[in-house]
Scaffold this active site. Sequence first.
Site, short mmCIF file in Angstrom:
data_model
loop_
_atom_site.label_atom_id
_atom_site.label_comp_id
_atom_site.label_asym_id
_atom_site.label_seq_id
_atom_site.Cartn_x
_atom_site.Cartn_y
_atom_site.Cartn_z
N HIS A 110 7.89 -4.15 10.89
CA HIS A 110 7.58 -3.68 9.46
C HIS A 110 8.75 -2.74 9.00
O HIS A 110 8.73 -1.52 9.80
CB HIS A 110 6.13 -3.10 9.39
N CYS A 111 9.29 -2.82 8.01
CA CYS A 111 10.34 -2.20 7.64
C CYS A 111 9.99 -1.41 6.48
O CYS A 111 9.79 -1.84 5.23
CB CYS A 111 11.58 -3.23 7.19
N PRO A 112 9.96 -0.34 6.50
CA PRO A 112 9.57 0.65 5.24
C PRO A 112 10.46 0.63 4.28
O PRO A 112 10.31 0.98 2.98
CB PRO A 112 9.23 2.12 5.87
N GLY A 149 9.73 -2.26 2.26
CA GLY A 149 8.34 -2.00 1.75
C GLY A 149 7.57 -3.36 2.06
O GLY A 149 6.76 -3.86 1.27
N ASN A 150 8.00 -3.90 3.22
CA ASN A 150 7.28 -5.25 3.64
C ASN A 150 7.33 -5.65 5.11
O ASN A 150 8.44 -4.94 5.64
CB ASN A 150 7.61 -6.63 2.70
#
Length: 382
Positions: free
Chosen positions: A163-165, A168-169
């Site tokens: 999960h890559c902040p 944002g997804n």
Amino acid sequence: MITRKVRKWEKLPGKNTFCCDGRVMMARQKGVFYLTLFLIVGTCSLFFAFECPYLAVHLSPAIPVFAALLFLFVIAMLLRTSFSDPGVLPRALPEEATFIEMEIEAANGNVPTGQRPPPRIRNVQINNQIVKLKYCYTCKIFRPPRASHCSICDNCVDRFDHHCPWVGNCVGKRNYRFFYMFTLSLSLLTIYIFTFDIIHVVMRKYPVSHLSNQKEQTCRRIVLVCFFTLWSVVGLTGFHTYLISLNQTTNEDIKGSWSGKNRVQNPYSHKNIIKNCCEVLCGPVYPSVLDRRGLMQEDSSVSATSAAPSSFSSSNPVSQTTKTTAPLIPNEHTPDDAKPSIAASAETSAPPKDEVPPAPKVPPLASPETDAEASIVKDKAH
């Protein structure tokens, strides 16, 4: 009951947010994504405003053109990664979940009290290698190979990478190649801007009359930002290039799933770097299995007691002049003023069609009083 049609994305479980009628799918934590967009747009805007005019005149006009094309490609890959479905798997329906639970209970048998039940795992064979499919207690499904449950989005993602902040997804099966192209193009853009910023700083030594002190300070700031950004972005791109060459995900690398212990090898690797890269980057784009823009029916009940009598009577003008003869609620007596009179009911009632009309009345031979006295005398005589 009122039935209305809604889009399926409005009823999808999980912690994702949807925009543009379900076309855009993102995580709820989007603050870091806006920061990423601001840093890219802000840095490139300063480069186009203060560096490109000087470089286009003294070096080549192709410098700002190539920078603009690279900038547009970076923004397109970022939005494509952030707004797409990463490969979310739908949760099991109640009937499917009940059936799976019955199968698990039948396979495990009765577990004695106080003992932990066995793990819910199914074994499948992939390329002569046994792979375990784990059961997701949230989605009520056995996750496919390489799938994992994201705790932030609260959904199972096929070929879950991480999960890559910053985007944002989640990064999964359907958007991993766009994420890699985003990091690769961003690395090239950062190197490009950093290189020409250094050239601009070096060219300051020559007597240039129109180069002001404000532009010199802005150039130094851009160099400083690109220097710190360069290592992180280029390092991230290099790490994912290494994973692609092995056909491995970040989640598998962190957990050490194919580290070689116990003779466990990666069953998805082709033992060839070119084949692995072609499979990950050039394979088909799988369609989404969510059908978020599909239609479904929703039943909503409306309470009859929630509406006030005044509003009901005002909405129906006929009810103001007509009185009902039957009670609205069971076991409720009809008020006296609402009961119709006997004369009115006699006038309005008509004989049935199948009933035979009564015979005409014959006039009596004697008065009713004489007949009554005769009947009394006969009773006494008996």
